[in-house]
Design a protein around this motif. Structure first.
Motif, PDB file in Angstrom:
ATOM      1  N   GLY A 165       2.219   1.749  -1.885  1.00 54.30           N
ATOM      2  CA  GLY A 165       2.834   0.942  -2.931  1.00 54.30           C
ATOM      3  C   GLY A 165       1.906  -0.132  -3.467  1.00 54.30           C
ATOM      4  N   PRO A 190       9.040   4.422  -6.073  1.00 54.59           N
ATOM      5  CA  PRO A 190       7.826   3.759  -6.585  1.00 54.59           C
ATOM      6  C   PRO A 190       6.998   3.028  -5.524  1.00 54.59           C
ATOM      7  CG  PRO A 190       9.765   3.215  -7.920  1.00 54.59           C
ATOM      8  CD  PRO A 190      10.265   3.908  -6.697  1.00 54.59           C
ATOM      9  N   LYS A 191       7.641   2.445  -4.516  1.00 53.57           N
ATOM     10  CA  LYS A 191       6.860   1.644  -3.563  1.00 53.57           C
ATOM     11  C   LYS A 191       6.391   2.480  -2.379  1.00 53.57           C
ATOM     12  CE  LYS A 191       8.947  -2.723  -4.773  1.00 53.57           C
ATOM     13  NZ  LYS A 191      10.027  -3.648  -4.438  1.00 53.57           N
ATOM     14  N   GLY A 192       5.485   3.405  -2.614  1.00 59.77           N
ATOM     15  CA  GLY A 192       5.008   4.261  -1.536  1.00 59.77           C
ATOM     16  C   GLY A 192       5.954   5.420  -1.310  1.00 59.77           C
ATOM     17  N   TYR A 249       6.415   9.557  -7.483  1.00 59.76           N
ATOM     18  CA  TYR A 249       6.184   8.110  -7.606  1.00 59.76           C
ATOM     19  C   TYR A 249       7.278   7.447  -8.447  1.00 59.76           C
ATOM     20  CZ  TYR A 249       1.665   7.685  -5.263  1.00 59.76           C
ATOM     21  OH  TYR A 249       0.668   7.647  -4.310  1.00 59.76           O
ATOM     22  N   ARG A 288      -2.093   3.609  -3.209  1.00 56.34           N
ATOM     23  CA  ARG A 288      -0.891   3.993  -3.952  1.00 56.34           C
ATOM     24  C   ARG A 288       0.210   4.467  -3.006  1.00 56.34           C
ATOM     25  NH1 ARG A 288       0.870   2.063  -6.881  1.00 56.34           N
ATOM     26  NH2 ARG A 288       1.984   3.647  -8.051  1.00 56.34           N
ATOM     27  N   MET A 289      -0.189   5.177  -1.953  1.00 58.46           N
ATOM     28  CA  MET A 289       0.804   5.675  -0.992  1.00 58.46           C
ATOM     29  C   MET A 289       1.526   4.536  -0.285  1.00 58.46           C
ATOM     30  SD  MET A 289      -1.005   8.974   0.713  1.00 58.46           S
ATOM     31  CE  MET A 289       0.323   9.228   1.869  1.00 58.46           C
TER      32      MET A 289
END
Lengths: 163, 102
Positions: A40, B82-84, B78, A37-38
């Motif tokens: 993405g 959203p992308k990391g 997040y 998740r970190m």
């Protein structure tokens, strides 16, 4: 320069099956899911067999490291079997993890859920262990069969891991 | 390597992270955010300010720590990036990519 996602090769989704409840396996699973998740990357966890203990409200904060049959512990198996050894080893491990800012199991599950990791219970294993939905964590996204879980591998770059 | 960001020549590494934080200003942050597909709001800037503050004090950054900062919770983090979230927000803040797995 961040490169554009490739249609093949890049990991876009991690689907992890957790079948064990020793704390080292549970943390490996959680760190892999959170790490995805970190970056993405989407992540889902399917808790089956003993892995269900990690989302069992009564059990999840009492998981232990295995001191018997675990050569990496570097203690003789006879000693590892003595009463209290599991707790001693587990407490030592937890202290080291706290130093690295690794959260305890209950907080880690909250983080995973807040991060968008989907958490699934295995239907068959729940029946086997006579577990009801209310025995398991409120954050659980649902109860699935193996087939339901496979169907969620819905894109290029999905990878599955069995722990 | 050098890269032109917001009409200024900036030193970045091969992943696009600033290698010299003193070259950072909000215009740069804004331009990097646009490249990452993020429209900056006050809340985004508050997170960026927090990360820069932590970086200045040499505090290693983790998602857990950001979640407990009072600036944003993990779900919100997040939603903003959203992308990391930690990676993206650090890049916008002009600080090194966090080396943390958690």
């Amino acid at each position: 320069m961040s490169k554009d996602p490739q249609p093949y090769g890049d990991v876009s989704k991690m689907m992890i099956i957790l079948s064990k409840a020793t704390i080292d396996n549970v943390y490996a699973c959680f760190i892999l899911a959170n790490g995805a998740r970190m970056e993405g990357i989407e992540a889902e966890i399917f808790f089956t067999f003993f892995g269900l203990e990690a989302v069992n409200k009564k059990k999840l904060n009492h998981l232990k490291v295995a001191t018997v049959g675990n050569p990496a512990m570097h203690i003789p198996t006879m000693l590892g079997g003595l009463p209290g050894m599991e707790s001693i080893a587990t407490n030592m491990m937890k202290k080291e993890m706290e130093k690295l800012d690794i959260p305890p199991v209950d907080e880690f599950l909250e983080i995973l859920s807040a991060s968008g990791v989907k958490l699934w219970g295995c239907k068959l294993a729940m029946e086997m262990f006579h577990l009801e939905r209310e025995d398991l964590l409120d954050e659980l996204d649902g109860i699935l069969t193996v087939g339901d879980f496979y169907k969620r591998a819905d894109r290029e770059g999905t990878h599955m891991l069995f722990i | 390597m050098e890269k032109i960001i917001a009409n200024q020549s900036i030193n970045v590494n091969d992943e696009g992270y600033l290698t010299n934080h003193s070259q950072w200003n909000r215009e740069i942050g804004h331009a990097i955010a646009q490249e990452e597909g993020i429209e900056m709001t006050d809340h985004h800037w508050k997170v960026v300010d927090y990360l820069q503050e932590q970086h200045k004090n040499d505090v290693p950054l983790t998602i857990r720590r950001v979640g407990k900062s009072g600036v944003v919770d993990i779900k919100g983090f997040y939603e903003l990036f959203p992308k990391g979230p930690l990676k993206t927000s650090s890049k916008i803040a002009g600080i090194p990519k966090p080396a943390s797995c958690i």
